[in-house]
Design a protein around this motif. Structure first.
Motif, PDB file in Angstrom:
ATOM      1  N   ARG A   8       0.854  -1.187   0.000  1.00 55.12           N
ATOM      2  CA  ARG A   8       0.000   0.000   0.000  1.00 55.12           C
ATOM      3  C   ARG A   8       0.890   1.237   0.000  1.00 55.12           C
ATOM      4  N   VAL A   9       0.445   2.263  -0.694  1.00 53.15           N
ATOM      5  CA  VAL A   9       1.235   3.488  -0.787  1.00 53.15           C
ATOM      6  C   VAL A   9       1.478   4.086   0.595  1.00 53.15           C
ATOM      7  N   ASP A  10       0.445   4.144   1.427  1.00 52.58           N
ATOM      8  CA  ASP A  10       0.627   4.770   2.742  1.00 52.58           C
ATOM      9  C   ASP A  10       1.586   3.956   3.617  1.00 52.58           C
ATOM     10  N   LYS A  11       1.505   2.633   3.528  1.00 47.43           N
ATOM     11  CA  LYS A  11       2.407   1.808   4.323  1.00 47.43           C
ATOM     12  C   LYS A  11       3.837   1.930   3.815  1.00 47.43           C
ATOM     13  N   LEU A  12       3.998   1.926   2.493  1.00 49.28           N
ATOM     14  CA  LEU A  12       5.336   2.045   1.916  1.00 49.28           C
ATOM     15  C   LEU A  12       5.984   3.364   2.307  1.00 49.28           C
ATOM     16  N   LEU A  13       5.269   4.466   2.109  1.00 47.18           N
ATOM     17  CA  LEU A  13       5.848   5.778   2.409  1.00 47.18           C
ATOM     18  C   LEU A  13       6.087   5.953   3.911  1.00 47.18           C
ATOM     19  N   GLY A  14       5.211   5.377   4.721  1.00 41.99           N
ATOM     20  CA  GLY A  14       5.419   5.437   6.166  1.00 41.99           C
ATOM     21  C   GLY A  14       6.687   4.709   6.572  1.00 41.99           C
ATOM     22  N   SER A  15       6.923   3.538   5.955  1.00 46.20           N
ATOM     23  CA  SER A  15       8.119   2.763   6.287  1.00 46.20           C
ATOM     24  C   SER A  15       9.383   3.447   5.789  1.00 46.20           C
ATOM     25  N   MET A  16       9.241   4.377   4.845  1.00 51.38           N
ATOM     26  CA  MET A  16      10.386   5.101   4.306  1.00 51.38           C
ATOM     27  C   MET A  16      10.616   6.437   5.021  1.00 51.38           C
ATOM     28  N   GLY A  17       9.826   6.677   6.073  1.00 54.39           N
ATOM     29  CA  GLY A  17      10.061   7.851   6.904  1.00 54.39           C
ATOM     30  C   GLY A  17       9.340   9.110   6.481  1.00 54.39           C
ATOM     31  N   TYR A  18       8.377   8.993   5.575  1.00 59.64           N
ATOM     32  CA  TYR A  18       7.693  10.190   5.085  1.00 59.64           C
ATOM     33  C   TYR A  18       6.613  10.712   6.028  1.00 59.64           C
ATOM     34  N   ALA A  54      11.730   5.075  -7.870  1.00 68.07           N
ATOM     35  CA  ALA A  54      12.220   6.409  -7.500  1.00 68.07           C
ATOM     36  C   ALA A  54      12.236   7.360  -8.695  1.00 68.07           C
ATOM     37  N   THR A  55      12.241   6.823  -9.907  1.00 72.70           N
ATOM     38  CA  THR A  55      12.210   7.679 -11.100  1.00 72.70           C
ATOM     39  C   THR A  55      10.782   7.919 -11.569  1.00 72.70           C
ATOM     40  N   ARG A  56       9.824   7.178 -11.033  1.00 69.32           N
ATOM     41  CA  ARG A  56       8.428   7.279 -11.484  1.00 69.32           C
ATOM     42  C   ARG A  56       7.533   7.994 -10.489  1.00 69.32           C
ATOM     43  N   MET A  57       7.973   8.098  -9.249  1.00 69.43           N
ATOM     44  CA  MET A  57       7.123   8.689  -8.220  1.00 69.43           C
ATOM     45  C   MET A  57       7.754   9.949  -7.648  1.00 69.43           C
ATOM     46  N   GLU A  58       6.923  10.948  -7.383  1.00 64.75           N
ATOM     47  CA  GLU A  58       7.373  12.172  -6.729  1.00 64.75           C
ATOM     48  C   GLU A  58       6.556  12.402  -5.465  1.00 64.75           C
ATOM     49  N   ILE A  59       7.229  12.893  -4.438  1.00 64.26           N
ATOM     50  CA  ILE A  59       6.582  13.230  -3.174  1.00 64.26           C
ATOM     51  C   ILE A  59       6.847  14.711  -2.918  1.00 64.26           C
ATOM     52  N   ASP A  60       5.788  15.490  -2.868  1.00 60.90           N
ATOM     53  CA  ASP A  60       5.924  16.940  -2.673  1.00 60.90           C
ATOM     54  C   ASP A  60       6.858  17.562  -3.711  1.00 60.90           C
ATOM     55  N   GLY A  61       6.775  17.089  -4.939  1.00 60.27           N
ATOM     56  CA  GLY A  61       7.562  17.670  -6.018  1.00 60.27           C
ATOM     57  C   GLY A  61       8.988  17.176  -6.112  1.00 60.27           C
ATOM     58  N   ARG A  62       9.376  16.236  -5.244  1.00 59.60           N
ATOM     59  CA  ARG A  62      10.743  15.700  -5.264  1.00 59.60           C
ATOM     60  C   ARG A  62      10.704  14.203  -5.569  1.00 59.60           C
ATOM     61  N   PRO A  63      11.759  13.692  -6.222  1.00 59.91           N
ATOM     62  CA  PRO A  63      11.791  12.252  -6.503  1.00 59.91           C
ATOM     63  C   PRO A  63      11.702  11.436  -5.220  1.00 59.91           C
ATOM     64  N   LEU A  64      10.994  10.327  -5.305  1.00 56.98           N
ATOM     65  CA  LEU A  64      10.909   9.405  -4.174  1.00 56.98           C
ATOM     66  C   LEU A  64      12.305   8.950  -3.758  1.00 56.98           C
ATOM     67  N   ASP A  65      12.517   8.796  -2.452  1.00 58.91           N
ATOM     68  CA  ASP A  65      13.765   8.207  -1.965  1.00 58.91           C
ATOM     69  C   ASP A  65      13.909   6.794  -2.533  1.00 58.91           C
ATOM     70  N   LEU A  95      23.783  10.394   6.426  1.00 62.03           N
ATOM     71  CA  LEU A  95      22.656  10.090   5.542  1.00 62.03           C
ATOM     72  C   LEU A  95      21.560  11.128   5.704  1.00 62.03           C
ATOM     73  N   PRO A  96      20.666  11.259   4.700  1.00 61.52           N
ATOM     74  CA  PRO A  96      19.526  12.168   4.848  1.00 61.52           C
ATOM     75  C   PRO A  96      18.738  11.859   6.116  1.00 61.52           C
ATOM     76  N   GLU A  97      18.258  12.874   6.774  1.00 59.53           N
ATOM     77  CA  GLU A  97      17.596  12.709   8.068  1.00 59.53           C
ATOM     78  C   GLU A  97      16.417  11.747   7.979  1.00 59.53           C
ATOM     79  N   ARG A  98      15.634  11.834   6.890  1.00 61.81           N
ATOM     80  CA  ARG A  98      14.458  10.963   6.771  1.00 61.81           C
ATOM     81  C   ARG A  98      14.858   9.496   6.693  1.00 61.81           C
ATOM     82  N   TRP A  99      16.031   9.200   6.126  1.00 65.06           N
ATOM     83  CA  TRP A  99      16.449   7.817   5.984  1.00 65.06           C
ATOM     84  C   TRP A  99      16.677   7.170   7.335  1.00 65.06           C
ATOM     85  N   ARG A 100      16.879   7.974   8.361  1.00 62.74           N
ATOM     86  CA  ARG A 100      17.100   7.416   9.692  1.00 62.74           C
ATOM     87  C   ARG A 100      15.789   6.991  10.359  1.00 62.74           C
ATOM     88  N   ARG A 101      14.666   7.221   9.686  1.00 66.49           N
ATOM     89  CA  ARG A 101      13.359   6.788  10.216  1.00 66.49           C
ATOM     90  C   ARG A 101      12.800   5.611   9.433  1.00 66.49           C
TER      91      ARG A 101
END
Length: 244
Positions: A8-18, A54-65, A95-101
């Protein structure tokens, strides 16, 4: 991609720290999640987790991690610790701060002590981590050591024989290859990952390691253009070269 895992998109992005699922749901409603050029408002939708996501999805105008399964090569500088919790500078802080979550968390593949520099790998792929560090895989690690005293000339044969027993241990070390670079510098190739192993090996022959730098893991060498304290993602082919 056929056979790719889905989430699920919400589960995936949550697990990636978004953010939390509710935060991601709000982001979707306002057009903050775009997949293949189309707003993805329904964050309960399941999508395939493919390497090109990561090349197909954008989050808030930025490429997905990078999606789960990332592998990072870091040129670890002196003074940094391979820990999530110890005092002082930690390797994860580069590393990027979000990656630590992220969950599963990014972890080091093995460790380099605070006073050892060089090639350090990090991943969120637990299976890969265990493949690299498994004694059954015999993945070679290559270190360059600067020594306090000149080599006497017998160290190479002793290390290669595979009978050296370190202080406080009962099991002999596996054979290791020593390449003499100068009177006080050598390159050592080992296939085990025991605690402070290289330093203890030289201590066992009456020497002291003043500087230690890891140059290679498996078939992957630290590139000259990767400065201390910087990192980059590995390609799939580079990751597989660890087992060459």
């Amino acid at each position: 991609m056929s056979g790719a895992p889905t989430a699920r998109v919400d589960k995936l992005l949550g697990s990636m720290g978004y953010g939390s699922r509710s935060e991601i749901a709000r982001l979707g409603k306002v057009g903050g999640i775009v997949l293949d050029g189309v707003d993805l408002k329904d964050v309960s939708k399941r999508i395939a987790i493919t390497p090109d996501l990561a090349t197909r999805m954008e989050i808030d105008g930025r490429p997905l991690d990078p999606p789960p399964g990332l592998v990072i090569m870091l040129n670890k500088p002196l003074g940094m610790t391979c820990s999530h919790k110890e005092d002082g500078a930690l390797v994860y802080e580069v590393l990027p701060e979000r990656w630590r979550r992220r969950d599963p968390a990014i972890s080091t593949i093995g460790r380099l002590d605070k006073q050892t520099s060089g090639l350090l790998l990090l991943t969120d792929d637990g299976d890969l981590l265990h493949r690299v560090i498994s004694p059954k895989r015999h993945v070679a690690k290559v270190y360059r050591a600067t020594l306090a005293r000149p080599l006497v000339g017998t160290e190479g044969d002793l290390f290669a024989a595979g009978g050296l027993v370190l202080e406080g241990e009962a099991k002999p070390l596996a054979p290791a290859a020593l390449e003499v670079l100068s009177e006080t510098e050598a390159r050592l190739t080992v296939t085990e990952g025991r605690y402070h192993m290289v330093r203890r090996m030289f201590a066992a022959v009456g020497n002291h390691v003043e500087a230690l730098h890891r140059e290679r893991v498996g078939g992957l060498s630290l590139p000259d253009d990767l400065a201390p304290g910087t990192w980059r993602l590995l390609t799939g082919a580079e990751t597989e070269s660890l087992f060459v």
